[in-house]
Design a protein around this motif. Structure first.
Motif, PDB file in Angstrom:
ATOM      1  N   PHE A  46       0.837  -1.203   0.000  1.00  0.00           N
ATOM      2  CA  PHE A  46       0.000   0.000   0.000  1.00  0.00           C
ATOM      3  C   PHE A  46       0.872   1.253   0.000  1.00  0.00           C
ATOM      4  N   THR A  49      -4.185   6.307  -0.183  1.00  0.00           N
ATOM      5  CA  THR A  49      -5.590   6.158  -0.527  1.00  0.00           C
ATOM      6  C   THR A  49      -6.309   7.487  -0.341  1.00  0.00           C
ATOM      7  N   LYS A 106      -6.942   0.565   2.975  1.00  0.00           N
ATOM      8  CA  LYS A 106      -5.526   0.294   2.749  1.00  0.00           C
ATOM      9  C   LYS A 106      -5.177  -1.171   2.580  1.00  0.00           C
TER      10      LYS A 106
END
Length: 124
Positions: A46, A49, A106
């Protein structure tokens, strides 16, 4: 439904890149969008976002403070600006869309649509 990431390339350490992710075939204006990256031999991780309205933003610790995720819902496009690039930022960067509209999304399984990645190489 297609997500197309672009903007990758080769850059020296300390440089910057702005990645773009354009959605077509469907509108993701109200959906959470994210960026992930995958370095050679490593798992996809990740990066950042942003919620549908854009009010909730969350970054991985590895890029926090030197990255900015943003979106232009009129253009159905999400951006990731990464500054002060390091060799460890070298990876294929992917954008993804979730059916969720809010929250700090995430986890990999929370994203439903993925684009083909764009390669970022940081090297002197």
């Amino acid at each position: 439904v297609q997500l197309q990431a672009s903007g990758g390339g080769s850059v020296q350490p300390g440089g910057s890149l702005r990645l773009s992710c354009a959605a077509s075939g469907s509108s993701f204006r109200g959906n959470v969008m994210g960026w992930y990256r995958q370095a050679p031999g490593k798992e996809r991780e990740f990066v950042a976002t942003i919620s549908g309205p854009g009010g909730t933003i969350y970054y991985a610790d590895s890029v926090k403070g030197r990255s900015t995720i943003s979106r232009d819902n009129a253009k159905n496009t999400v951006y990731l600006q990464v500054n002060s690039l390091k060799p460890e930022d070298t990876a294929v960067y992917y954008c993804a869309a979730s059916r969720l509209r809010f929250g700090e999304v995430k986890f990999l399984y929370e994203y439903d649509y993925w684009g083909k990645g764009t390669l970022v190489t940081v090297s002197s």
